[in-house]
Design a protein around this motif. Structure first.
Motif, short mmCIF file in Angstrom:
data_model
loop_
_atom_site.label_atom_id
_atom_site.label_comp_id
_atom_site.label_asym_id
_atom_site.label_seq_id
_atom_site.Cartn_x
_atom_site.Cartn_y
_atom_site.Cartn_z
N ARG A 44 0.82 -1.24 0.03
CA ARG A 44 0.13 0.09 -0.06
C ARG A 44 0.82 1.29 0.00
NH1 ARG A 44 -3.10 -3.17 3.98
NH2 ARG A 44 -2.38 -1.69 5.65
N CYS A 64 -13.90 6.95 4.67
CA CYS A 64 -12.72 7.07 5.05
C CYS A 64 -12.54 7.28 6.55
CB CYS A 64 -12.06 8.40 4.14
SG CYS A 64 -10.27 8.71 4.87
N MET A 104 -4.15 7.42 6.42
CA MET A 104 -3.46 6.41 7.40
C MET A 104 -3.32 5.16 6.56
SD MET A 104 -6.34 5.85 10.29
CE MET A 104 -6.82 4.53 10.56
N CYS A 106 -5.11 2.69 5.03
CA CYS A 106 -5.92 1.41 5.68
C CYS A 106 -6.47 0.71 4.55
CB CYS A 106 -7.09 1.88 6.58
SG CYS A 106 -8.25 3.10 5.78
N GLY A 107 -6.98 1.70 3.25
CA GLY A 107 -7.44 0.88 2.18
C GLY A 107 -8.68 0.75 2.01
N ILE A 108 -9.55 1.42 3.03
CA ILE A 108 -11.08 1.21 3.01
C ILE A 108 -11.56 1.72 1.55
CG2 ILE A 108 -12.90 2.00 4.16
CD1 ILE A 108 -11.61 1.37 6.71
N VAL A 110 -10.30 2.04 -1.23
CA VAL A 110 -10.22 1.24 -2.47
C VAL A 110 -10.99 0.06 -2.66
CG1 VAL A 110 -8.40 -0.08 -3.77
CG2 VAL A 110 -7.78 1.89 -2.71
N ASP A 111 -11.29 -0.34 -1.19
CA ASP A 111 -12.11 -1.72 -1.02
C ASP A 111 -13.65 -1.14 -1.23
OD1 ASP A 111 -10.41 -3.07 -0.21
OD2 ASP A 111 -11.02 -3.12 1.75
N TRP A 120 -4.60 0.60 -5.48
CA TRP A 120 -3.31 0.64 -4.77
C TRP A 120 -2.11 0.84 -5.88
CZ3 TRP A 120 -2.46 3.06 -0.39
CH2 TRP A 120 -3.28 2.72 0.47
#
Lengths: 156, 394
Positions: A44, A64, A104, A106-108, A110-111, A120
């Protein structure tokens, strides 16, 4: 000398022998600015944006955890596809900024993106001297899209 | 004074000169031996501690309060950061608690992936202990060896999850799926990447070597033994009274391991031992952790063989509304029992989240264990308790 410790300290010297053995080996260090580490495909690093796929649904900005995504858009009326049809509205993306000073990783976002607009990228070299420069705008996020790798093969 | 009785006869003559009754020594909050921002207010006489009071809260980030205004998926990202050397292990009890409230169960493969990654997190956390504990006693060589070998473990975690320390990989009902992947997707299922098992087994062979290195460097070292054997003895009753858990409790001879007691992941299909020692001193706490690295290696080797194929995600609605109710879910973290008390009043966010963090309970024994000890031993005892200040203050 209590606790059964004998004077010549054999354990200590055994440890020192290991230290010496390691000393003459090659160091497993990547000398960073000269030699670059290749991150794994899933790393990431930075989020890239495919602006054409974005429909301004705001899901990423809402999900986010620290609200570092800024989206603005407006709606335009689209002429009906056939005469007499319904007038449709289309959302146009005006602004899509991610503040990497807050992100931060976390990639939420993108999910949750239902239209595959966010990806990513494992790139990591975008540090800045001024914190305000960490706010990446739509163009800058679009440039990262070129660095998105193909997903790795899976363990069967 | 009572302190006189605690002293050894040979030391009385020395401390008569040094006696400084009522002197208060402030240790920290910025002190290398506290691994963070712990402040200790010690009343000392000479080098001996009469009374000590830990002052915590310098790293309070308010995760319990933050969680009240965040959805369950967002909290998963936050709880990674509580005990930062074992990020993955923090997620597991939280997700299990939410799954219990929602009433879903993760598919088998997802559970096994959780198990493997938790054990990897345990090894990485214990390797950090193998760095910091000898370092506090004055040995800096083990630090270099252990950090070098920990990198192999972190690489494996990064390979699967994309993050070295903050995986954020668990989702309610499974592990990270291709959530909402559209038609022309570059995102796809986050199953284990190809070659992961091979690399894992290779890393486990390396860990065997690492354990031998630890034994050569630290266990056999006479200076370490002299500094730690018989220092900071915690009897089993005291450890239970103060609510200690994990390796610190098992070093006192209590074979209590949630992996055996509470079957939260398929640990029952694996053959492993609970490492216990009977002495309860600093050296035993260290030895328990070395043993646990070996056990974790054993667990991972078996898990790689057993892990079944199958889906990664159970059916869960995209907007997750958790029904009303409350649950306490716990898991064996590298440092001990880690629990979350989740109260839900329905809706997307929890009404209240109480975090039972391991280090906070383990640290509570400090005022008892440090009384009557010398200041150099304070560092050895605190190092052997292995707490992380982010875990204490949350």
């Amino acid at each position: 000398m209590s606790k059964g410790i004998k004077f010549p300290f054999p354990g200590l010297f055994k440890g020192m022998a290991l230290t010496f053995k390691t000393m003459v080996k090659k160091a497993p260090v990547t000398m960073y600015p000269d030699v670059k580490e290749i991150p794994v495909p899933r790393a990431r690093g930075v989020i890239s944006l495919d602006a054409e796929a974005c429909t301004v649904c705001m899901l990423c900005a809402r999900e986010c955890p620290d609200w570092c995504i800024y989206i603005e858009g407006h709606k335009v009326e689209k002429a009906p596809s056939k005469p007499g049809g319904r007038v449709r509205t289309e959302s146009i993306l005006d602004r899509f900024d991610i503040d990497y000073g807050l992100c931060m990783y976390c990639g939420i976002c993108v999910d949750v993106c239902p239209f595959d607009a966010l990806f990513w990228s494992p790139e990591y070299e975008y540090s800045e001297m001024k914190i305000s420069n960490l706010l990446h705008n739509q163009e800058r996020l679009g440039e990262w899209l070129k660095t998105v790798p193909e997903p790795p093969a899976l363990e069967s | 004074m009572t302190s006189r009785q605690l002293m050894h006869r040979s030391e009385v003559a020395v401390s008569v000169e040094l006696e400084t009754p009522g002197m208060t020594l402030n240790i920290g909050p910025q002190h290398p031996s506290t691994h963070g921002v712990l402040r200790l207010v010690a009343k000392i006489s000479g080098e001996r501690i009469h009374e000590i009071e830990p002052v915590i809260g310098y790293m309070h980030r308010g995760y319990e309060k933050l969680s009240e205004v965040r959805t369950y998926a967002q909290i998963t990202a936050l709880v990674n950061r509580i005990d930062w050397v074992a990020g993955f292990a923090n997620e597991v009890p939280f997700i299990l608690g939410v799954e219990k409230l929602v009433g879903v169960e993760a598919p088998e493969r997802a559970q096994w992936i959780r198990l493997i990654l938790t054990e990897l997190a345990r090894i990485s956390s214990h390797l950090v202990f193998m760095c910091s504990f000898p370092l506090e006693l004055g040995a800096s060589t083990p630090l270099m060896h252990m950090l070098r070998d920990r990198e192999h473990i972190l690489e494996l975690i990064e390979d699967v999850t994309g993050g070295r320390f903050h995986p954020n990989f668990n989702r309610v009902g499974g592990v990270k799926p291709a959530y909402g992947g559209g038609s022309k997707t570059k995102k796809q299922s986050m199953d284990l990447p190809a070659g992961f098992f091979k690399r894992t087994l290779k890393a486990m062979d390396l860990m065997d070597q690492t354990c031998e290195d630890i034994d050569t460097l630290v266990t056999g070292n006479e200076l370490v033994r002299a500094r730690t054997i018989g220092i900071g003895v915690i009897p089993a009753e005291k450890a239970i009274e103060y609510g200690m858990s994990g390796p610190n409790l098992r070093a006192s001879g209590v074979a209590y391991d949630l992996r055996k007691v509470d079957n939260y992941l398929p640990y029952d299909q694996i053959d492993f031992d609970v490492v216990t020692r009977t002495g309860g001193d600093s050296f035993d706490r260290y030895l328990v952790r070395v043993g646990e690295i070996r056990e974790s290696v054993k667990i991972i080797r078996q898990a790689v063989d057993i892990i079944p194929a199958g889906p990664l995600q159970a059916k869960v609605p995209r907007v997750l509304k958790v029904p009303e109710g409350q649950v306490y879910s716990r898991a064996e973290n590298p440092k001990g029992e880690f629990g979350y008390y989740i109260v839900s009043e329905g809706g997307k966010m929890p009404y209240r989240l109480k975090i039972r963090s391991t280090s906070f309970s383990n640290l509570s024994i400090l005022p008892w264990i440090l009384v009557g000890q010398l200041i150099p031993d304070l560092v050895a005892i605190m190092g052997s308790l292995d707490f992380v200040l982010g875990d204490v203050d949350r």
